[in-house]
Design an enzyme around this catalytic site. Structure first.
Site, mmCIF file in Angstrom:
data_model
loop_
_atom_site.group_PDB
_atom_site.id
_atom_site.type_symbol
_atom_site.label_atom_id
_atom_site.label_comp_id
_atom_site.label_asym_id
_atom_site.label_seq_id
_atom_site.Cartn_x
_atom_site.Cartn_y
_atom_site.Cartn_z
ATOM 1 N N HIS A 78 -5.793 -1.231 5.107
ATOM 2 C CA HIS A 78 -5.376 0.182 5.068
ATOM 3 C C HIS A 78 -6.491 1.024 5.710
ATOM 4 C CE1 HIS A 78 -3.429 3.597 2.496
ATOM 5 N NE2 HIS A 78 -4.213 4.148 3.396
ATOM 6 N N CYS A 105 -3.142 7.455 7.756
ATOM 7 C CA CYS A 105 -3.768 6.128 7.770
ATOM 8 C C CYS A 105 -2.822 5.116 8.423
ATOM 9 C CB CYS A 105 -4.077 5.663 6.351
ATOM 10 S SG CYS A 105 -5.231 6.723 5.458
ATOM 11 N N THR A 158 0.852 -1.186 0.000
ATOM 12 C CA THR A 158 0.000 0.000 0.000
ATOM 13 C C THR A 158 0.893 1.243 0.000
ATOM 14 O OG1 THR A 158 -2.052 0.938 0.883
ATOM 15 C CG2 THR A 158 -0.385 0.352 2.498
#
Ligand SMILES: [Fe+2]
Ligand SMILES: [Fe+2]
Lengths: 162, 288
Positions: free
Chosen positions: A46, A29, A23
């Protein structure tokens, strides 16, 4: 090498040899990562925000977006790949949850994400054994099925492992 | 310390920038005006066949899932709204500026476009929480343009940027903007401001570009707008839509609380909404 690339709120798990789960640019995040060394299964979610209560419809359509729904869902994915449902033997690691500079609590979504992820893990009887969280830079993370290694990188800062 | 960047050369690069197409200039002027009508926008776009085609292609993209194809420009414009229209026009006419990789920032192809587009939606959402009037459409456009300075600055900055993070870590400067100032003798906000003047952007946009990292210094009539973009910029970086090595390396101006009423709950909602709009716009515009 096949890459499973996760966007914000996405969740992915794999035990296919040669595959990596990746990711990009986590920002505030948090990537919650689970590894089950016995079968070489790896999984990642995520997470963008702590609580799905702010938008239940979004929680329905994209549970991985929220810590409270994403973490248990990731465990379910791991179970689907043959991991024990009680989470025993699963290694958990965290990355992300950064903030911009200036020490403002309201804007520290990263910190709230990390806390919410930990709370959610806790309620499943799980906990992270390694983390690379906080600070002021955005992390890109890669998880390899073959080696179980987690690599973190950031433009201008190189790459390292946790 | 002698700066590693020839600021004179940067200024020259701005002076020789080709002018923007009339449709871009006119549209920016129109959208910055109070009480403009949809027809004003139609009048600008309809004389540009390529732009008209692109607007129609966008409205009929699967992202919007319309059952019947839209064939009238006016219908398309009123359906898409000013946000999408200005994005289409900029992507079409200035695509290169937004999509070219930024070597000075270690940023990939299209990173600036994604950052600016996210910032635009986030600035617009922020405008809805302003304590005084802050026009959301203008906040969107300002967000879209806030970092144009990086386009011109980046190739020059590449000579010095390797040291920027080190200087910040060592505490010699407080953030990336100051590192640019220290190492180059000018920064991307200043460069963007000079570009905005060169292109005769409306004053409000000039100010928002100039002050997006120091909104407290903006003249009073543009301060709300500058703060909206400042906060939108922070949210874009937090969402991972950054431009590379400078990501999250900027100071948040805590005085925003005088101008905006946002709780951490509000912020979560803003983040979610901005991200949703951003994803949709990114998919429908598909800038290559
Ligand atoms: Fe900036
Ligand atoms: Fe920015």
């Amino acid at each position: 090498m096949r890459q499973v690339v996760l966007g914000i709120g996405d969740l992915g798990a794999s035990n296919t040899p040669g595959e990596v789960v990746k990711t990009y640019a986590l920002g505030s995040c948090v990537a919650v990562m689970m590894l089950y060394p016995k079968t070489r299964a790896v999984g990642m979610v995520h997470v963008a925000l702590p609580e799905s209560s702010i938008n239940p419809a979004k929680g329905q359509s994209c549970p991985g977006y929220f810590a409270d729904l994403g973490v248990p869902l990731l465990l379910r994915e791991m179970v689907r790949l043959g991991c024990p449902g009680n989470g025993r033997g699963i290694i958990v690691k965290l990355a992300g949850g950064a903030s911009v500079m200036g020490h403002n609590d309201t804007f520290n979504i990263g910190k709230r994400n990390i806390l919410a992820v930990k709370r959610s893990l806790w309620s499943l009887g799980m906990g992270a054994i390694a983390e690379d969280v906080g600070a002021n830079y955005s992390r890109t993370v890669t998880m390899s099925v073959d080696s179980g290694l987690i690599t973190i990188s950031c433009p201008g800062r190189g790459q390292w492992e946790i | 310390m002698t700066p590693k960047v020839d600021s004179q050369a940067v200024r020259q690069a701005i002076e020789v920038l080709p002018l923007l197409s009339p449709s871009v200039t006119q549209l920016l002027q129109t959208l910055a005006r109070d009480g403009y009508e949809i027809d004003d926008v139609v009048q600008i776009i309809k004389y540009d066949a390529a732009l008209t085609a692109r607007v129609l292609r966008t409205v009929n993209s699967p992202v919007f899932g319309l059952l019947n194809p839209v064939t009238s420009l006016e219908r398309a414009i009123s359906y898409l709204g000013e946000r999408v229209i200005i994005s289409i026009v900029l992507a079409d006419q200035c695509g290169d500026m937004f999509t070219r990789p930024l070597p000075g920032y270690d940023a990939q192809q299209s990173a600036l476009w994604r950052h600016d587009l996210f910032c635009a939606f986030a600035s617009r959402e922020m405008a809805g929480h302003a304590r005084l009037a802050c026009e959301p459409g203008l906040a969107f456009t300002a967000g879209l343009l806030h970092d144009i300075g990086k386009f011109v600055f980046s190739p020059f900055w590449a000579a010095a940027s390797g040291e920027a993070l080190e200087r910040i870590e060592q505490g010699q400067v407080t953030d990336y903007l100051q590192a640019e100032q220290l190492l180059a003798g000018l920064d991307h906000a200043e460069v963007g401001f000079a570009m905005a003047r060169h292109w005769q952007f409306p004053e409000a946009l000039q100010a928002a570009i100039r002050y997006h990292h120091a909104p407290g210094l903006a003249p009073e009539q543009f301060r709300m707008l500058s703060y909206a973009v400042h906060l939108g910029d922070m949210l874009a970086m937090m969402a991972g839509a950054d431009t590379g090595s400078d990501g999250m390396q900027y100071q948040l101006d805590g005085d925003y609380a005088q101008y905006f009423d946002v709780s951490s709950q509000d912020l979560a909602v803003i983040m979610l909404d901005a991200e949703e709009h951003f994803k949709k716009a990114e998919a429908s515009l598909a800038v290559e």
